[in-house]
Design a protein around this motif. Structure first.
Motif, mmCIF file in Angstrom:
data_model
loop_
_atom_site.group_PDB
_atom_site.id
_atom_site.type_symbol
_atom_site.label_atom_id
_atom_site.label_comp_id
_atom_site.label_asym_id
_atom_site.label_seq_id
_atom_site.Cartn_x
_atom_site.Cartn_y
_atom_site.Cartn_z
ATOM 1 N N HIS A 33 88.370 100.440 41.455
ATOM 2 C CA HIS A 33 88.297 100.471 42.913
ATOM 3 C C HIS A 33 87.250 99.508 43.472
ATOM 4 O O HIS A 33 87.486 98.823 44.472
ATOM 5 C CB HIS A 33 88.031 101.889 43.411
ATOM 6 C CG HIS A 33 88.171 101.958 44.893
ATOM 7 N ND1 HIS A 33 89.400 101.845 45.523
ATOM 8 C CD2 HIS A 33 87.251 102.040 45.884
ATOM 9 C CE1 HIS A 33 89.219 101.871 46.821
ATOM 10 N NE2 HIS A 33 87.931 101.995 47.094
ATOM 11 N N HIS A 50 86.558 108.665 45.444
ATOM 12 C CA HIS A 50 86.500 107.502 46.327
ATOM 13 C C HIS A 50 85.212 107.450 47.155
ATOM 14 O O HIS A 50 84.358 106.601 46.951
ATOM 15 C CB HIS A 50 87.741 107.476 47.232
ATOM 16 C CG HIS A 50 87.874 106.196 47.993
ATOM 17 N ND1 HIS A 50 88.624 106.060 49.133
ATOM 18 C CD2 HIS A 50 87.324 104.966 47.778
ATOM 19 C CE1 HIS A 50 88.537 104.818 49.568
ATOM 20 N NE2 HIS A 50 87.758 104.137 48.763
ATOM 21 N N HIS A 95 81.783 104.712 46.585
ATOM 22 C CA HIS A 95 81.092 104.099 47.727
ATOM 23 C C HIS A 95 79.751 104.735 48.082
ATOM 24 O O HIS A 95 79.079 104.255 48.997
ATOM 25 C CB HIS A 95 82.007 104.118 48.956
ATOM 26 C CG HIS A 95 83.203 103.229 48.816
ATOM 27 N ND1 HIS A 95 83.098 101.863 48.717
ATOM 28 C CD2 HIS A 95 84.524 103.502 48.727
ATOM 29 C CE1 HIS A 95 84.312 101.332 48.601
ATOM 30 N NE2 HIS A 95 85.193 102.307 48.578
ATOM 31 N N HIS A 128 88.670 101.096 56.549
ATOM 32 C CA HIS A 128 87.859 101.327 55.345
ATOM 33 C C HIS A 128 87.318 100.012 54.772
ATOM 34 O O HIS A 128 86.172 99.958 54.338
ATOM 35 C CB HIS A 128 88.676 102.079 54.297
ATOM 36 C CG HIS A 128 87.961 102.241 52.991
ATOM 37 N ND1 HIS A 128 86.692 102.793 52.898
ATOM 38 C CD2 HIS A 128 88.301 101.895 51.727
ATOM 39 C CE1 HIS A 128 86.307 102.776 51.635
ATOM 40 N NE2 HIS A 128 87.263 102.227 50.899
ATOM 41 N N HIS A 163 87.791 96.200 46.057
ATOM 42 C CA HIS A 163 87.048 95.803 47.268
ATOM 43 C C HIS A 163 86.466 94.403 47.122
ATOM 44 O O HIS A 163 86.479 93.614 48.062
ATOM 45 C CB HIS A 163 85.921 96.803 47.549
ATOM 46 C CG HIS A 163 86.388 97.998 48.310
ATOM 47 N ND1 HIS A 163 86.409 98.055 49.691
ATOM 48 C CD2 HIS A 163 86.877 99.185 47.893
ATOM 49 C CE1 HIS A 163 86.885 99.227 50.091
ATOM 50 N NE2 HIS A 163 87.177 99.935 49.005
HETATM 51 ZN ZN LIG Z 1 87.221 102.084 48.899
#
Ligand SMILES: [Zn+2]
Ligand SMILES: [Zn+2]
Length: 315
Positions: free
Chosen positions: A112, A75, A80, A262, A116
């Motif tokens: 993921h 993650h 990111h 987040h 987002h």
């Molecule tokens: Zn994330």
């Protein structure tokens, strides 16, 4: 809610051919059911007293390895780019993340980043908020966002959602060798259990507690991030979605349950915007940064956090 067609990245969500869709469904079903069967076995061993302290320690230690690999590795690092590290620590994170049995890293990162991009809009792979607002529809949405979303026959184009990973031969190797790492994560607790207890039964209970039951419990917690944390909790920041901070989920997922924070600051290595919010992975990364294992840790400064907080209060 705005339409997915307005987003240029919507065309990067494509239908799989029937054979690939079958493979995806089979591996997702295996990931859901085998650990469940293993957990039933663990419950039986607990009930009948057929376990040792070693098994409980293996469960806890492997839970930490699993959750650390997913949250810090897949993650915050991979999806990111919240910090930098050496190839060796990168390898440790990608291997332990793969042991989490949540799919190859390429599946994880593309899914993921898409989450987002389309958070709680059409195109979000696992939103609980796209099924209607009656109580029945909301419960159906929560369930879909928890597990069945993995059975869908669509995929997120690698070249659009993760060109950086696609270019990286080392990362792609970890992605391709995923099944071997899942197997390693099952064998390690079995072998360690046997080495400590020296009985044939300890091989089986090590596998069940440190392997299958650990995968089941850790992944149930992790999937609550996609379901519960986009439905129930506090929302200090206005992210134009339903992401919420849920402390019980955050405690079990090493900080991931702080979804509202987040989604407000996705590039930050910390999910807590204050030090007291439960964010074990953020605290661990802070320590790893001090030790020189990771560096260039990204986080928003206090003024940016307060500005964003004030925007919600003004709205
Ligand atoms: Zn994330
Ligand atoms: Zn989210």
């Amino acid at each position: 809610m705005s339409s997915v067609t307005a987003d240029p990245l919507a065309s990067a969500i494509v239908k799989l051919d029937p054979a690939s869709a079958r493979i995806k469904r089979f591996s997702a079903l295996t990931t859901m059911t085998l650990p469940l069967i293993g957990t039933a076995a663990a419950a039986w061993f607990l009930w009948t007293g057929t376990y040792t302290t070693t098994d409980l320690v293996l469960f806890v230690v492997m839970y930490f390895v699993h959750m650390g690999g997913i949250t810090i590795g897949f993650h915050r690092y991979l999806s990111h780019k919240a910090f930098k590290t050496s190839p060796v620590f990168e390898g440790i994170m990608m291997i332990t993340g793969s042991m989490g049995a949540q799919g190859p890293l390429m599946f994880w990162v593309t899914t993921h980043r898409r989450h987002h991009r389309f958070s709680d809009r059409e195109g979000d792979p696992h939103s609980p908020n796209l099924h209607g607002w009656s109580i029945k529809a909301r419960l159906r949405g929560l369930w879909y966002a928890h597990m069945p979303w993995m059975l869908s026959d669509e995929t997120s184009k690698w070249s659009v959602f993760a060109p950086d990973v696609l270019r990286d031969r080392r990362l792609m190797w970890y992605s391709r060798t995923y099944p071997a790492w899942v197997l390693t994560g099952l064998l390690i607790p079995a072998v360690v259990g046997f080495a400590v207890e020296q009985t044939p039964m300890s091989l089986l209970t090590g596998l069940v507690f440190g392997g299958f039951a650990r995968i089941f419990v850790a992944n149930q917690a992790a999937w609550c991030v996609g379901s519960i944390c986009h439905a129930i909790g506090s929302r200090p920041f206005d992210n134009k979605d339903r992401s919420a901070n849920n402390w019980p989920v955050a405690a079990f997922t090493f900080g991931e349950g702080l979804q509202n924070n987040h989604h407000a600051f996705p590039g930050s290595y910390r999910h807590g915007v204050t030090w007291w919010e439960p964010d074990l992975s953020g605290w661990l990364l802070f320590g790893l940064g001090k030790a020189g294992v990771v560096w260039d840790l990204r986080e928003p400064d206090k003024a940016t956090i307060e500005r964003k907080r004030a925007m919600k209060q003004a709205a």
